[in-house]
Write an enzyme that holds these catalytic residues in place. Structure first.
Site, short mmCIF file in Angstrom:
data_model
loop_
_atom_site.label_atom_id
_atom_site.label_comp_id
_atom_site.label_asym_id
_atom_site.label_seq_id
_atom_site.Cartn_x
_atom_site.Cartn_y
_atom_site.Cartn_z
N ASN A 68 18.52 37.37 35.15
CA ASN A 68 19.75 37.11 35.78
C ASN A 68 20.65 38.42 35.87
O ASN A 68 20.01 39.47 35.42
CB ASN A 68 20.54 35.95 35.29
CG ASN A 68 20.87 36.30 33.76
OD1 ASN A 68 21.65 37.39 33.50
ND2 ASN A 68 20.11 35.60 32.99
N ILE A 78 21.24 27.70 22.76
CA ILE A 78 21.37 28.30 21.69
C ILE A 78 22.59 27.82 20.92
O ILE A 78 23.08 27.68 19.90
CB ILE A 78 21.35 29.64 21.65
CG1 ILE A 78 19.84 30.12 22.09
CG2 ILE A 78 21.68 30.58 20.56
CD1 ILE A 78 19.69 31.69 22.82
O1 PMT Z 1 27.26 40.93 31.10
P1 PMT Z 1 28.14 41.06 32.18
O2 PMT Z 1 27.38 41.76 33.37
O3 PMT Z 1 29.27 41.82 31.53
O4 PMT Z 1 28.81 39.65 32.79
C1 PMT Z 1 29.51 38.82 31.93
C2 PMT Z 1 29.00 37.30 32.08
C3 PMT Z 1 29.18 36.90 33.48
C4 PMT Z 1 27.42 37.06 31.74
C5 PMT Z 1 29.54 36.69 30.96
O5 PMT Z 1 31.33 36.66 31.14
C6 PMT Z 1 29.25 35.22 30.91
O6 PMT Z 1 29.66 34.37 31.51
N1 PMT Z 1 28.37 34.96 29.90
C7 PMT Z 1 27.72 33.41 29.88
C8 PMT Z 1 26.83 33.28 31.11
C9 PMT Z 1 26.00 31.78 31.27
O7 PMT Z 1 24.80 31.88 30.86
O8 PMT Z 1 26.97 30.82 31.27
P2 PMT Z 1 26.30 29.25 31.15
O9 PMT Z 1 27.58 28.61 31.92
O10 PMT Z 1 25.02 29.19 31.94
O11 PMT Z 1 26.06 28.95 29.64
C10 PMT Z 1 27.30 28.52 28.99
C11 PMT Z 1 26.94 28.54 27.31
O12 PMT Z 1 25.86 28.49 26.87
C12 PMT Z 1 27.09 30.57 27.31
O13 PMT Z 1 27.87 30.52 26.15
C13 PMT Z 1 25.57 30.64 27.08
O14 PMT Z 1 25.29 31.87 26.25
C14 PMT Z 1 25.01 29.39 26.37
N2 PMT Z 1 23.79 29.10 26.40
C15 PMT Z 1 23.12 28.81 27.76
C16 PMT Z 1 21.79 28.51 27.87
C17 PMT Z 1 21.05 28.41 26.72
N3 PMT Z 1 19.92 28.07 26.73
N4 PMT Z 1 21.61 28.66 25.36
C18 PMT Z 1 22.89 29.22 25.29
O15 PMT Z 1 23.27 29.27 24.09
#
Ligand code: PMT
Length: 407
Positions: free
Chosen positions: A214, A312
């Site tokens: 991504n 995670i």
């Molecule tokens: O890295 P940059 O270019 O600076 O960009 C920053 C960012 C946009 C990546 C950052 O600000 C951000 O939003 N990070 C989370 C991205 C994400 O995967 O969001 P999500 O809404 O899909 O996931 C929600 C949360 O669950 C996140 O904390 C993620 O780390 C966590 N997760 C998701 C899937 C998984 N299998 N395990 C997780 O822990």
């Protein structure tokens, strides 16, 4: 009548300016330090004189600017050794790669580097340079050495550089430098705290040459790691593949896939005070990673079977006697509603929600965040990621650890 004490009242700051284009910002930096109550004296390297005017610096500090060891009048008024002793803090901004190298080696071939050897003041460095120069192993080794000796490094920001490239290497904005130095904000509010941060993308291999990933650059997570370190925390950063160098003074563990990130988080989770999950973790991985390069299929269709990865941050939130767990939410629509749903579903203490619609957040130098918790929604307006991380951490420290600090 009582006069209000300014945050930097009584602090004596020797502002060393080396020869990078960011030197033009030091007039504003010196002015802001003076406004906070500091006494400021400026020293320019020979190269810096090409980028900033000594007259302008003298006008804002009220003190003559020095740039030579051989200025007899200035030496008679205050010798360079007296000047070195006068300072509480030697702030070098911008600190060029060349100046960092000289400081690391103890070279004293001009007034600034001589002062740096002679002074007993705290050394604070605000580097600025081209991104490749910043990442160069020589620069990183020099920084690590200077940090081991006690120097504080205000890591450069990402953005558009003077060379026209968009990369890491911009000197921190004057206000950010002042905030870091100012007594009110540089409180080591996370001393003794252990912080675990995830950052960057995860990469899920399809075969030896292809993968699913991504747009995460790691900038947001690394900014949190650096800000937590600057606030005194013991920081572990678990990072997916990024182009960013390991932050100085942070234990950085490089991983590739979501499963590897999960394993590293499990290893380092015990005893942490809080976790910030900024990584963009792949929700799915390829069930069967091919051991050799996949060939084109005759019917024009390739079907990959994807399996769900472990969540995670939800795992972290489900652990007994844990520290605070803060997830992120990256959404293209209904930001707050989706983030609130993630808060419930993942069982975390709070969610930092950011919009990723129209190219926002991913790989940008700036971001805007909404902290969503049982207490409601708190907005952190659009600003540089380093400043944003500092503001969010100060808020979290205040909320969870009762530190008297910024809200
Ligand atoms: O890295 P940059 O270019 O600076 O960009 C920053 C960012 C946009 C990546 C950052 O600000 C951000 O939003 N990070 C989370 C991205 C994400 O995967 O969001 P999500 O809404 O899909 O996931 C929600 C949360 O669950 C996140 O904390 C993620 O780390 C966590 N997760 C998701 C899937 C998984 N299998 N395990 C997780 O822990």
């Amino acid at each position: 009548m009582t006069t209000q004490r300014l945050p930097m009242q009584g602090q004596r700051i020797l502002l060393g300016i080396s020869g990078g284009i960011a030197a033009y910002k030091t007039v504003d930096l010196a002015r802001k330090l003076v406004q906070e109550g500091a006494q400021v004296r400026c020293v320019l390297t020979e190269s810096a004189t090409h980028f900033v005017s000594a007259t302008a610096l003298q006008a804002v500090t009220g003190v003559a600017v020095r740039h030579s060891l051989w200025d007899e009048g200035a030496e008679a008024a205050m010798s360079h050794i007296e000047l070195a002793r006068w300072a509480d803090t030697l702030l070098i901004a911008p600190a060029t790669a060349n100046t960092l190298a000289k400081l690391a080696q103890g070279i004293a071939d001009d007034l600034l580097t001589t002062l740096a050897l002679a002074t007993r003041a705290n050394l604070v460095l605000a580097p600025a340079m081209n991104g490749d120069m910043w990442r160069h192993p020589a620069t990183q080794a020099n920084l690590a050495l200077l940090q081991q000796r006690g120097a504080r490094v205000l890591d450069p920001d990402s953005g558009c550089l003077a060379c026209g490239e968009v990369d890491v290497g911009r000197m921190q904005e004057p206000q950010v430098i002042v905030d870091r130095l100012s007594g009110s904000r540089s409180e080591q509010m996370l001393v003794g705290k252990r912080v675990l941060i995830t950052a960057g993308p995860t990469v899920e291999d399809i075969d030896p040459v292809r993968f699913i990933a991504n747009r995460s650059s790691g900038k947001m997570g690394y900014a949190f790691a650096q800000a937590a370190r600057d606030l005194g925390a013991d920081v572990v950063l678990v990072s997916g593949p990024t182009a960013l160098p390991d932050p100085v003074g942070v234990t950085t563990i490089r991983v590739r896939s979501a499963l590897q990130m999960f394993e590293a988080v499990q290893t380092h989770f015990v005893g942490i005070d809080f976790m910030i999950a900024a990584a963009a973790v792949a929700d799915y991985r390829v069930e069967q990673v091919a051991s050799s390069k996949l060939k084109k299929q005759g019917d024009g269709v390739l079907t990959l079977t994807l399996m769900q990865n472990p969540d995670i941050v939800a795992w972290a939130a489900a652990q007994p006697n844990r520290g605070k767990v803060i997830a992120f939410a990256a959404e293209t629509e209904n930001l707050i509603a989706h983030a609130q749903e993630k808060l419930q579903r993942k069982g975390v203490d709070a969610v930092l929600a950011n919009s990723v619609a129209d190219g926002a957040a991913f790989d940008q130098a700036q971001n805007q965040l909404f902290l969503i918790s049982a207490d409601g929604v708190h907005e952190f307006p659009l600003t540089h990621k380093s400043q944003l991380a500092q503001q969010v951490l100060a808020h979290l420290a205040s909320t969870y650890f009762n530190c008297g600090c910024l809200r």
